[in-house]
Design a protein around this motif. Structure first.
Motif: not given
Length: 325
Positions: A182-205
C-alpha cells in the motif's frame, strides 16, 4: 502472531522472502534516500496465516488436486474457486488491526489516495518477481477500500495466468509468496520506465527512457505510444529522442472520484514533448545511483513527475538482457 505489516523503512533488499522483490527494493530505495512515496507491506506470512486461521488449506488442496493444466476453461473455474475462498473469508482480528494501524499512519491528517499492488517471490528461491502477472489498483481511499484490494492481491496469487506460470516454471504452488503493498499515490503529470541498459540491443552502456502523460501504467501495460529517449552512460548525455503521437492516457477518474480511467490525450498534448532534455538526464543520473545501490545490475525503474518533483515507484533487475560476450 509475529509482525505481519511493515513500513518501507523497516525493510531492505535482504527481505525478499518476507516482502517480495518489489517491496524489498522499495525499502532499500527508501533507506538510501531516494524520493519514494511512503507506504507499507503486508508481508508474505500474512496470507498463510489467514489460510491457517480460517482452515482454508484442505479445500485449496482439494481444488489443486483436480487441476487439469491442459483445460484452460476448467483452470479458470477452479482457480476462481480458490480466489473466492480467499476473498470471502473474514480476516483474523489481529491481522486486521495491524493493517488498520498502518493505514492510519498514512493519514496525515486526511486519508490519502493510495495504490495497492502485489509484491511477489518464490520461497527458498532467487525468483523475486513475475513481471506482468499481477494487477495494480490506483486511487483508492479509506481503510475498507484498501483492505478489499489487499484481498484482491492475495487472491491474484491464484489467477489462471499466475497458476499456469508457476506450473510451467516447475514451481510448486505452495512456494508462491505474495506481499501486498500500500503506497501513497503520485498524481503524475508524466511517468514511465527507465531502463539502465538498452533492452533491445542489451547494450549496457546505454540508457533508454519511455514516457507518456499521466500514470505510468499506460507505458508498463504497452497500451500507449510513448516518447523515446536514448542516453549514453559515460559521459551521461542524451544521444537521441523520438517524440510519438500520444493518443491514450491513464489518469484519475474524476467522474467517479476514485480509481483510474483510460482516456484520449488532449489534442495539444498529442505531439508535445513529455520530458525536457534536462529531465531525461536527471533520470539518467538517478538511474546510475540506483544501479550502484543494487550492485551494478542494470535496473528497470518506474518513475513519475508530479509538480516538478521526481518520484521513484519501483526498481528491479532487467530480466531480458543477453549475456555480455
Amino acid at each position: 502472531m509475529a509482525k505481519l505489516v511493515k513500513k518501507f523503512e523497516e525493510m531492505s533488499k535482504k527481505d525478499i522472502q518476507e516482502a517480495g522483490g518489489k517491496a524489498a527494493n522499495l525499502g532499500e530505495l527508501t533507506h538510501a534516500g531516494f524520493n519514494v512515496p511512503p507506504g507499507f507491506c503486508v508481508t508474505s506470512d500474512a496470507l498463510p496465516y489467514l489460510i491457517k486461521e480460517c482452515s482454508l488449506q484442505p479445500r485449496i488442496d482439494e481444488i489443486v488436486a483436480g487441476f487439469n493444466y491442459e483445460d484452460f476453461g476448467g483452470m479458470d473455474e477452479k482457480t476462481a474457486e480458490i480466489r473466492e475462498l480467499i476473498s470471502a473469508v473474514e480476516i483474523p482480528a489481529d491481522l486486521h488491526q495491524e493493517i488498520s494501524a498502518a493505514v492510519k499512519i498514512l493519514e496525515d491528517p486526511e486519508p490519502p489516495f493510495v495504490a495497492v499492488r502485489s509484491s511477489v517471490a518464490v520461497k527458498d528461491s532467487a525468483i523475486s518477481s513475475f513481471p506482468g502477472m499481477m494487477d495494480t489498483y490506483h486511487y483508492l481511499k479509506g481503510e475498507e477500500e484498501i483492505i478489499e484490494h489487499i484481498r484482491k492481491c492475495w487472491a491474484s496469487l491464484w489467477t489462471t495466468r499466475a497458476t499456469l506460470t508457476r506450473h510451467n516454471k516447475n514451481v510448486e504452488h505452495h512456494l508462491g509468496l505474495i506481499a501486498p503493498i500500500v503506497q501513497k499515490m503520485v498524481h503524475s503529470e508524466i511517468a514511465g520506465v527507465l531502463f539502465m541498459a538498452n533492452p533491445i540491443s542489451s547494450n549496457r552502456d546505454e540508457i533508454v527512457i519511455e514516457s507518456n502523460w499521466g500514470l505510468g501504467e499506460s507505458v508498463v501495460s504497452g497500451k500507449s505510444m510513448n516518447d523515446f529517449y536514448l542516453l549514453s552512460k559515460s559521459p551521461l548525455k542524451l544521444k537521441d529522442k523520438k517524440i510519438s503521437k500520444k493518443t491514450l492516457i491513464i489518469t484519475f477518474d474524476e467522474e467517479k472520484g476514485y480509481g483510474r480511467k483510460e482516456m484520449a490525450v488532449a489534442p495539444d498534448k498529442m505531439d508535445a514533448i513529455t520530458l525536457s532534455d534536462g529531465q531525461a538526464e536527471e533520470l539518467g543520473r538517478i538511474g546510475l545511483k540506483i544501479d550502484e545501490l543494487f550492485g551494478g545490475a542494470p535496473q528497470d525503474i518506474e518513475w513519475a513527475y508530479a509538480e516538478g518533483d521526481l518520484y521513484i515507484l519501483q526498481s528491479r533487475n532487467i530480466r531480458t538482457l543477453k549475456a555480455q560476450g
